[in-house]
Design a protein around this motif. Structure first.
Motif, PDB file in Angstrom:
ATOM      1  N   ASP A  10      63.297 -33.331  26.603  1.00  0.00           N
ATOM      2  CA  ASP A  10      63.889 -34.538  26.020  1.00  0.00           C
ATOM      3  C   ASP A  10      65.124 -34.078  25.265  1.00  0.00           C
ATOM      4  N   ASP A  11      66.216 -34.867  25.309  1.00  0.00           N
ATOM      5  CA  ASP A  11      67.416 -34.416  24.597  1.00  0.00           C
ATOM      6  C   ASP A  11      67.346 -34.723  23.099  1.00  0.00           C
ATOM      7  N   HIS A  12      66.324 -35.435  22.651  1.00  0.00           N
ATOM      8  CA  HIS A  12      66.175 -35.700  21.218  1.00  0.00           C
ATOM      9  C   HIS A  12      65.312 -34.617  20.582  1.00  0.00           C
ATOM     10  N   THR A  13      65.988 -33.672  19.898  1.00  0.00           N
ATOM     11  CA  THR A  13      65.288 -32.504  19.373  1.00  0.00           C
ATOM     12  C   THR A  13      64.195 -32.882  18.372  1.00  0.00           C
ATOM     13  N   ILE A  14      64.505 -33.853  17.494  1.00  0.00           N
ATOM     14  CA  ILE A  14      63.521 -34.230  16.474  1.00  0.00           C
ATOM     15  C   ILE A  14      62.237 -34.730  17.140  1.00  0.00           C
ATOM     16  N   LEU A  15      62.393 -35.544  18.192  1.00  0.00           N
ATOM     17  CA  LEU A  15      61.217 -36.066  18.892  1.00  0.00           C
ATOM     18  C   LEU A  15      60.416 -34.921  19.512  1.00  0.00           C
ATOM     19  N   ARG A  16      61.117 -33.978  20.156  1.00  0.00           N
ATOM     20  CA  ARG A  16      60.444 -32.817  20.759  1.00  0.00           C
ATOM     21  C   ARG A  16      59.651 -32.050  19.727  1.00  0.00           C
ATOM     22  N   GLN A  17      60.301 -31.792  18.578  1.00  0.00           N
ATOM     23  CA  GLN A  17      59.635 -31.000  17.541  1.00  0.00           C
ATOM     24  C   GLN A  17      58.414 -31.731  16.992  1.00  0.00           C
ATOM     25  N   GLY A  18      58.539 -33.063  16.847  1.00  0.00           N
ATOM     26  CA  GLY A  18      57.417 -33.853  16.355  1.00  0.00           C
ATOM     27  C   GLY A  18      56.277 -33.898  17.360  1.00  0.00           C
ATOM     28  N   LEU A  19      56.619 -34.071  18.654  1.00  0.00           N
ATOM     29  CA  LEU A  19      55.583 -34.109  19.691  1.00  0.00           C
ATOM     30  C   LEU A  19      54.861 -32.769  19.762  1.00  0.00           C
ATOM     31  N   LEU A 105      55.871 -45.415  28.315  1.00  0.00           N
ATOM     32  CA  LEU A 105      56.995 -45.830  27.482  1.00  0.00           C
ATOM     33  C   LEU A 105      56.865 -45.233  26.084  1.00  0.00           C
ATOM     34  N   LYS A 106      58.025 -45.015  25.459  1.00  0.00           N
ATOM     35  CA  LYS A 106      58.008 -44.431  24.116  1.00  0.00           C
ATOM     36  C   LYS A 106      57.437 -45.400  23.090  1.00  0.00           C
ATOM     37  N   ASP A 107      57.283 -46.663  23.494  1.00  0.00           N
ATOM     38  CA  ASP A 107      56.663 -47.613  22.587  1.00  0.00           C
ATOM     39  C   ASP A 107      55.144 -47.562  22.734  1.00  0.00           C
ATOM     40  N   ALA A 108      54.593 -46.356  22.760  1.00  0.00           N
ATOM     41  CA  ALA A 108      53.144 -46.201  22.876  1.00  0.00           C
ATOM     42  C   ALA A 108      52.685 -45.328  21.717  1.00  0.00           C
ATOM     43  N   ALA A 109      51.381 -45.358  21.431  1.00  0.00           N
ATOM     44  CA  ALA A 109      50.856 -44.518  20.348  1.00  0.00           C
ATOM     45  C   ALA A 109      50.730 -43.080  20.843  1.00  0.00           C
ATOM     46  N   SER A 110      50.689 -42.124  19.891  1.00  0.00           N
ATOM     47  CA  SER A 110      50.597 -40.728  20.327  1.00  0.00           C
ATOM     48  C   SER A 110      49.240 -40.450  20.977  1.00  0.00           C
ATOM     49  N   GLU A 111      48.199 -41.235  20.609  1.00  0.00           N
ATOM     50  CA  GLU A 111      46.883 -41.068  21.257  1.00  0.00           C
ATOM     51  C   GLU A 111      47.013 -41.369  22.755  1.00  0.00           C
ATOM     52  N   GLU A 112      47.891 -42.345  23.064  1.00  0.00           N
ATOM     53  CA  GLU A 112      48.078 -42.710  24.468  1.00  0.00           C
ATOM     54  C   GLU A 112      48.770 -41.578  25.226  1.00  0.00           C
ATOM     55  N   LEU A 113      49.693 -40.908  24.553  1.00  0.00           N
ATOM     56  CA  LEU A 113      50.373 -39.769  25.185  1.00  0.00           C
ATOM     57  C   LEU A 113      49.360 -38.676  25.522  1.00  0.00           C
TER      58      LEU A 113
ATOM     59  N   ALA B  35      62.404 -48.791  16.752  1.00  0.00           N
ATOM     60  CA  ALA B  35      61.844 -49.739  17.728  1.00  0.00           C
ATOM     61  C   ALA B  35      60.637 -49.145  18.455  1.00  0.00           C
ATOM     62  N   HIS B  36      60.569 -47.811  18.507  1.00  0.00           N
ATOM     63  CA  HIS B  36      59.534 -47.192  19.327  1.00  0.00           C
ATOM     64  C   HIS B  36      58.417 -46.563  18.498  1.00  0.00           C
ATOM     65  N   GLN B  37      57.190 -46.958  18.840  1.00  0.00           N
ATOM     66  CA  GLN B  37      56.028 -46.502  18.088  1.00  0.00           C
ATOM     67  C   GLN B  37      55.914 -44.973  18.076  1.00  0.00           C
ATOM     68  N   LEU B  38      56.203 -44.344  19.215  1.00  0.00           N
ATOM     69  CA  LEU B  38      56.062 -42.886  19.278  1.00  0.00           C
ATOM     70  C   LEU B  38      57.025 -42.208  18.305  1.00  0.00           C
ATOM     71  N   TRP B  39      58.257 -42.735  18.248  1.00  0.00           N
ATOM     72  CA  TRP B  39      59.224 -42.203  17.288  1.00  0.00           C
ATOM     73  C   TRP B  39      58.696 -42.367  15.855  1.00  0.00           C
ATOM     74  N   ARG B  40      58.180 -43.564  15.529  1.00  0.00           N
ATOM     75  CA  ARG B  40      57.690 -43.797  14.164  1.00  0.00           C
ATOM     76  C   ARG B  40      56.577 -42.823  13.829  1.00  0.00           C
ATOM     77  N   HIS B  41      55.668 -42.624  14.788  1.00  0.00           N
ATOM     78  CA  HIS B  41      54.538 -41.735  14.540  1.00  0.00           C
ATOM     79  C   HIS B  41      55.012 -40.296  14.322  1.00  0.00           C
ATOM     80  N   VAL B  42      55.919 -39.852  15.193  1.00  0.00           N
ATOM     81  CA  VAL B  42      56.459 -38.494  15.101  1.00  0.00           C
ATOM     82  C   VAL B  42      57.168 -38.296  13.755  1.00  0.00           C
ATOM     83  N   LEU B  43      57.980 -39.279  13.366  1.00  0.00           N
ATOM     84  CA  LEU B  43      58.726 -39.151  12.105  1.00  0.00           C
ATOM     85  C   LEU B  43      57.766 -39.108  10.918  1.00  0.00           C
TER      86      LEU B  43
END
Lengths: 218, 224
Positions: A10-19, A105-113, B35-43
């Protein structure tokens, strides 16, 4: 059973680090690598041979669709889960055709991931509900014999699609030649073939086409 | 050592409890909007991991953000500008008069100089690209807590390019004093305020002033 080895692209580093942090809190996952663009994803996948690649679609240099195609071809055992903001059904169908077995979709919970990574790792498919609905609708159309109109895009070779993205991102022939280790003359030939196959006559038209197709972001 | 700890936290359970509560209260209270739940959770995970913040509210759109901010009165807001229902710039303008005013850091994939300028004009104090790493996000939060503004390196570069030639055909080229060009160059490199101050031979306050002045000078409108 060993850990599920995951590559995050993913090109969003913060998201990668959080995931990474979220996945590594679960002992059944190991994040073996991260990539910030599609080309790096392909390289790292080939070097690390992960069980699952979690891949974004909009990435610079090489987008997720082409990266998926290349990884699926060279590493048939590696599963690819798409993680994106795009609810575009055409794009979803295209990337599933390219070899991805999950689309969420990114609009999912991390449990779903976590559930999705486990599912694709088992060999199942995972589709976010809103995408599943569209994929089923398209499948039904197909089953009833309504075939979507032939796309000129499928006439392009993998290399031509790669170069199409780089041209649309504003790289010159010379820069593309250096990136892909080919001659400038070869790039020029590819460029002419792309324009001819897609019936485009200027770079502006090509950029518009690339945005409409979701190859790059508008 | 145990004696020291007992002394510090108070001998009686009631004292310990009171001190513990004040420490929890001392955490900066944050609302997150994306807007995105995954982003909110990660942050949320990343920021609570920093130790000095408590995430007291989350919102997935601009209207929700306004409501959460009114209900929780946070110290700091971390928000995307691309929010559904009510966009982030409007939310910022809406909050402009609120007292006490929360410190706002924008975290977005949008890097257009005109949006960045609008965000600062509407009261944001920091702007970080989603492509940056967690280290930069943390530095942004620390910087705005101290009362300074923060631009992440790629945002600073985009602003610098819009000042110099890059968009000359679209904008009247602004007159910028040399020291501010130098300041933007240093910001683009990701230098801290202290480093910038010593490089320019100015005080920290002067650095902050020049930074605001540069933002004020950036082009205000985009002809279509």
């Amino acid at each position: 059973m060993g850990k599920i080895r995951v590559l995050l692209a993913d090109d969003h580093t913060i998201l990668r680090q959080g995931l990474r942090k979220i996945l590594e809190a679960d002992p059944s996952f190991e994040v073996v690598g991260e990539a910030g663009d599609g080309r790096e994803a392909v390289k790292k996948a080939e070097a690390l041979k992960p069980d699952v690649v979690v891949m974004d679609i909009s990435m610079p240099i090489l987008n997720g669709v082409e990266a998926t195609r290349q990884i699926a071809k060279s590493l048939p055992k590696t599963k690819i889960l798409i993680l994106t903001v795009h609810e575009n059904d055409q794009l979803a169908m295209e990337i599933l055709n390219a070899g991805a077995t999950g689309y969420m979709l990114k609009d999912a919970a991390s449990e779903e991931l976590i559930a999705a990574i486990r599912a694709v790792h088992r060999g199942d498919s995972y589709l976010s509900p809103s995408i599943a609905k569209r994929v089923i609708a398209q499948y039904l159309d197909f089953a009833r014999g309504k075939v979507p109109p032939e796309e000129k895009f499928s006439d392009l070779t993998a290399r031509e699609r790669e170069i199409l993205q780089l041209i649309a991102e504003g790289y010159s022939n010379k820069e593309i030649a250096q990136m892909l280790y080919i001659s400038e003359k070869t790039v020029k030939t590819h460029r002419e073939n792309i324009m001819r196959k897609l019936d485009l006559h200027s770079v502006a038209e090509l950029v518009r086409y690339a945005i409409r197709r979701g190859i790059i972001q508008g | 050592m145990r004696v020291g700890a007992a002394h510090r936290y108070g001998a009686r359970p009631a004292d310990r409890d009171r001190l513990w509560k004040s420490r929890v209260r001392a955490k900066r209270r944050m609302v997150i909007a994306d807007a995105h739940q995954l982003w909110r959770h990660v942050l949320k995970c990343l920021i609570e991991g920093f130790g000095s913040y408590a995430v007291v509210g989350e919102a997935s759109d601009g209207q929700g953000l306004v409501e959460r901010v009114e209900a929780t009165k946070p110290d700091v807001i971390l928000m995307d500008v691309a929010l559904p229902v009510l966009d982030g710039i409007h939310v910022l303008r809406h909050m402009a008069g609120s007292v006490p005013r929360p410190r706002v850091v924008v975290l977005s994939e949008i890097e257009e100089p005109e949006i960045v300028r609008e965000a600062f004009a509407a009261g944001a104090m920091g702007y970080v690209s989603k492509c940056e790493s967690v280290v930069i996000l943390r530095r942004a939060l620390v910087t705005v807590r101290r009362g300074f503004s923060f631009l992440s390196p790629s945002i600073a570069r985009a602003l610098l390019e819009s000042l110099h030639g890059g968009m000359v055909s679209r904008f009247r080229r602004p007159q910028v004093p040399l020291i501010e060009v130098e300041l933007l160059r240093l910001l683009a490199k990701g230098c801290s305020d202290r480093v910038i101050a010593s490089t320019l031979g100015s005080s920290l306050n002067a650095v902050n002033f020049y930074r605001l002045d540069v933002l004020r000078r950036l082009p205000k409108t985009v002809p279509e």
